[in-house]
Motif scaffolding. Structure first.
Motif, PDB file in Angstrom:
ATOM      1  N   GLY A 114       0.814  -1.214   0.000  1.00  0.00           N
ATOM      2  CA  GLY A 114       0.000   0.000   0.000  1.00  0.00           C
ATOM      3  C   GLY A 114       0.847   1.264   0.000  1.00  0.00           C
ATOM      4  N   ALA A 115       0.150   2.401  -0.077  1.00  0.00           N
ATOM      5  CA  ALA A 115       0.853   3.687  -0.168  1.00  0.00           C
ATOM      6  C   ALA A 115       1.506   4.093   1.155  1.00  0.00           C
ATOM      7  CB  ALA A 115      -0.107   4.781  -0.616  1.00  0.00           C
ATOM      8  N   MET A 116       0.860   3.734   2.263  1.00  0.00           N
ATOM      9  CA  MET A 116       1.394   4.147   3.578  1.00  0.00           C
ATOM     10  C   MET A 116       2.803   3.605   3.789  1.00  0.00           C
ATOM     11  SD  MET A 116      -0.356   5.764   6.129  1.00  0.00           S
ATOM     12  CE  MET A 116      -0.540   4.880   7.675  1.00  0.00           C
TER      13      MET A 116
ATOM     14  N   TYR B  13      -3.753  18.237   4.712  1.00  0.00           N
ATOM     15  CA  TYR B  13      -3.014  17.058   4.255  1.00  0.00           C
ATOM     16  C   TYR B  13      -3.513  15.801   4.961  1.00  0.00           C
ATOM     17  CZ  TYR B  13      -0.582  17.833   8.672  1.00  0.00           C
ATOM     18  OH  TYR B  13      -0.312  18.008  10.006  1.00  0.00           O
ATOM     19  N   PHE B  14      -3.212  14.651   4.369  1.00  0.00           N
ATOM     20  CA  PHE B  14      -3.554  13.340   4.925  1.00  0.00           C
ATOM     21  C   PHE B  14      -2.902  13.224   6.319  1.00  0.00           C
ATOM     22  CE2 PHE B  14      -2.331   8.624   4.714  1.00  0.00           C
ATOM     23  CZ  PHE B  14      -3.592   8.162   5.048  1.00  0.00           C
ATOM     24  N   PRO B  15      -3.711  13.096   7.386  1.00  0.00           N
ATOM     25  CA  PRO B  15      -3.172  13.246   8.750  1.00  0.00           C
ATOM     26  C   PRO B  15      -2.047  12.263   9.106  1.00  0.00           C
ATOM     27  CG  PRO B  15      -5.583  13.081   8.783  1.00  0.00           C
ATOM     28  CD  PRO B  15      -5.159  12.855   7.375  1.00  0.00           C
ATOM     29  N   GLU B  16      -2.034  11.117   8.474  1.00  0.00           N
ATOM     30  CA  GLU B  16      -1.002  10.149   8.842  1.00  0.00           C
ATOM     31  C   GLU B  16       0.410  10.633   8.479  1.00  0.00           C
ATOM     32  OE1 GLU B  16      -2.788   8.648  10.973  1.00  0.00           O
ATOM     33  OE2 GLU B  16      -2.238   6.580  10.536  1.00  0.00           O
ATOM     34  N   TYR B  17       0.521  11.613   7.566  1.00  0.00           N
ATOM     35  CA  TYR B  17       1.865  12.095   7.206  1.00  0.00           C
ATOM     36  C   TYR B  17       2.630  12.545   8.447  1.00  0.00           C
ATOM     37  CZ  TYR B  17       0.405  12.523   2.247  1.00  0.00           C
ATOM     38  OH  TYR B  17      -0.048  12.292   0.971  1.00  0.00           O
ATOM     39  N   ARG B  18       1.956  13.319   9.296  1.00  0.00           N
ATOM     40  CA  ARG B  18       2.661  13.856  10.472  1.00  0.00           C
ATOM     41  C   ARG B  18       3.223  12.719  11.323  1.00  0.00           C
ATOM     42  NH1 ARG B  18       3.554  18.080  13.731  1.00  0.00           N
ATOM     43  NH2 ARG B  18       2.530  19.577  12.366  1.00  0.00           N
TER      44      ARG B  18
ATOM     45  N   GLU C 236       0.206   9.435  -4.731  1.00  0.00           N
ATOM     46  CA  GLU C 236      -0.808   9.492  -5.802  1.00  0.00           C
ATOM     47  C   GLU C 236      -1.841   8.376  -5.781  1.00  0.00           C
ATOM     48  OE1 GLU C 236       1.357   9.628  -9.499  1.00  0.00           O
ATOM     49  OE2 GLU C 236       2.521  11.377  -8.897  1.00  0.00           O
ATOM     50  N   PRO C 237      -2.389   8.017  -4.625  1.00  0.00           N
ATOM     51  CA  PRO C 237      -3.361   6.908  -4.676  1.00  0.00           C
ATOM     52  C   PRO C 237      -4.654   7.253  -5.405  1.00  0.00           C
ATOM     53  CG  PRO C 237      -3.232   7.788  -2.440  1.00  0.00           C
ATOM     54  CD  PRO C 237      -2.162   8.471  -3.232  1.00  0.00           C
ATOM     55  N   TYR C 238      -4.882   8.568  -5.658  1.00  0.00           N
ATOM     56  CA  TYR C 238      -6.128   8.951  -6.360  1.00  0.00           C
ATOM     57  C   TYR C 238      -5.847   9.380  -7.802  1.00  0.00           C
ATOM     58  CZ  TYR C 238      -7.546   9.079  -1.504  1.00  0.00           C
ATOM     59  OH  TYR C 238      -7.780   8.731  -0.193  1.00  0.00           O
TER      60      TYR C 238
HETATM   61  N1  PLP Z   1      -2.082   8.593   1.023  1.00  0.00           N
HETATM   62  C1  PLP Z   1      -3.276   9.211   0.963  1.00  0.00           C
HETATM   63  C2  PLP Z   1      -3.329  10.625   0.519  1.00  0.00           C
HETATM   64  C3  PLP Z   1      -4.447   8.536   1.340  1.00  0.00           C
HETATM   65  O1  PLP Z   1      -5.618   9.178   1.286  1.00  0.00           O
HETATM   66  C4  PLP Z   1      -4.348   7.192   1.774  1.00  0.00           C
HETATM   67  C5  PLP Z   1      -5.524   6.459   2.215  1.00  0.00           C
HETATM   68  O2  PLP Z   1      -6.608   6.944   2.401  1.00  0.00           O
HETATM   69  C6  PLP Z   1      -3.094   6.606   1.800  1.00  0.00           C
HETATM   70  C7  PLP Z   1      -1.990   7.326   1.429  1.00  0.00           C
HETATM   71  C8  PLP Z   1      -2.919   5.193   2.266  1.00  0.00           C
HETATM   72  O3  PLP Z   1      -3.109   4.324   1.198  1.00  0.00           O
HETATM   73  P1  PLP Z   1      -2.945   2.750   1.411  1.00  0.00           P
HETATM   74  O4  PLP Z   1      -4.235   2.250   1.947  1.00  0.00           O
HETATM   75  O5  PLP Z   1      -2.635   2.220   0.064  1.00  0.00           O
HETATM   76  O6  PLP Z   1      -1.825   2.541   2.368  1.00  0.00           O
END
Ligand code: PLP
Length: 393
Positions: free
Chosen positions: A104-106, A129-134, A214-216
């Protein structure tokens, strides 16, 4: 001793997950159809039939090969298929050696941070921004620097970025189409960002990497999304099929280290090393094999376009303000009071689950994930109306 940081992360799920978990329990009490859960980005449309056909075909194959390990970076045939896909679609030089298959992207984002930013160095994110970045940045020992996007259109604020970039900046993260706003950064914006970073690289004498998450990518309603790696040499792309092919639970994506960058082999090897150090080697093999033959499948953008149109038409009628999304499946709606969390809490009283903007690094808005059924969007309108009326509006 338990690591307190990890304990805290484990005990306090992200606000998105908290709301999603609440919705899960609430549905048991009032019935599934009475909770309008716009909390999470879990695609509502099924994965394409071709994926399921390929799975059926694979299941008949030799189980030892199907369930065995692949090389840490992925199956050569899958990496070659991804590289070919990038070359054909974007006309970019893409060497399979610079593709790393990820869970996955994470996992990709975390590995890229660890590969190119050392503890104490700064990583810039563009808010909202996507909160998990922090969390991913800080647990790598790096400093998360938030730069707000432009207030009027949520495009990158190049002047603000110029203020923020300094010799301690290792990495800038961009995400387009954007979660949570749905903005697609224009080509002009990406070109100006590229000019800025190139000039700072020359000035500081070291690379500043650009992580394009770029998941979208394919979920866009207008012109195709500019492919960042075509504009900035030191780009590292993180991709996932979670959204485009509705495969979030299969944990399959890739990191592409632009083959144009000066030390592409070294950076790709550092990305591999980071994956190794984090224990993310060998992405799920069955889905690597699925991707090998399904990499060119199109995303079902029309389903989300129709959801977007349905939701925005309903909200227009009720007089809500929102940012018209160019892509992804999120609507960024202005809260009816300054405190977005209080607004989200009030919406919850109407069984309308909206994520407050604060955890996205921005105040005064809520994020509405419209990757839900049409029926749910239609039926939610009475809750949106009641919410508005509760503000005397
Ligand atoms: N990056 C962004 C911007 C996301 O919105 C998400 C999931 O919602 C992810 C990464 C995580 O993607 P993945 O489920 O492939 O790890």
């Amino acid at each position: 001793m338990i690591n307190q940081t990890m304990l805290d992360l484990g005990r306090a799920p992200s606000p998105i997950r908290q709301l999603f978990n609440y919705g899960f329990e609430r549905k048991k009490v009032v019935g599934e159809e009475n909770v309008f859960d716009f909390s999470i980005g879990n695609p509502s449309i099924p994965a394409p039939e071709a994926i399921r056909e390929r799975m059926r075909e694979l299941i008949e194959q030799d189980p030892a090969a199907l369930h065995g390990y692949s090389p840490a970076s992925g199956l050569p045939a899958t990496r070659a298929a991804v590289a070919r896909n990038l070359r054909e679609r974007f006309g970019i030089e893409a060497d399979p050696r610079h593709i790393y298959m990820t869970t996955g992207a994470m996992a990709g984002v975390k590995s890229v941070i660890c590969a190119v930013a050392r503890p104490g160095e700064e990583v810039i994110v563009n808010a909202p921004y996507f909160p998990e970045y922090r969390m991913l940045i800080e647990t790598a020992g790096c400093i998360c620097v938030e730069v707000p996007t432009r207030a009027d259109d949520f495009q990158l604020d190049i002047e603000a970025l110029a203020q923020a970039v300094n010799p301690n900046t290792a990495l800038v993260i961009v995400n387009s189409p954007n979660n949570p706003v749905g903005t697609v950064y224009t080509q002009d914006c990406i070109e100006r960002l590229s000019d800025l970073l190139e000039s700072r690289e020359r000035e500081y004498g070291h690379p500043i990497y650009l992580l394009s998450d770029e998941p979208y990518r394919e979920l866009c309603y207008g012109d195709p999304v500019p492919f960042t790696a075509n504009f900035y040499r030191d780009t590292i792309v993180c991709y996932s099929w979670a959204k485009s092919l509705s495969l979030p639970g299969e944990r399959i994506g890739y990191v592409f280290t632009s083959s144009r960058m000066e030390r592409a082999d070294d950076v790709a090897d550092a990305v591999a090393g980071a994956h190794r150090s984090l224990g993310y080697v060998c992405a799920p093999v069955m889905f690597q094999k699925v991707i090998e033959t399904c990499v060119d499948l199109p995303a079902n953008v029309e389903a989300y376009r129709s959801n977007r149109d349905l939701l925005t038409a309903g909200l227009d009628e009720l007089g809500y303000r929102y940012v018209s999304p160019d892509g992804a499946f999120y609507l960024w709606v202005k809260a009816l009071e300054e405190d977005a969390q209080a607004f989200s809490d009030r919406a919850k009283e109407h069984d309308l689950l909206l994520v407050a903007s604060d955890s996205f690094g921005c105040s005064g808005w809520v994020r509405v994930s419209y990757c839900v059924s049409e029926t749910s969007i239609r039926n939610s309108m009475k809750a949106w109306r009641a919410l508005k009326e509760s503000y005397g509006a």
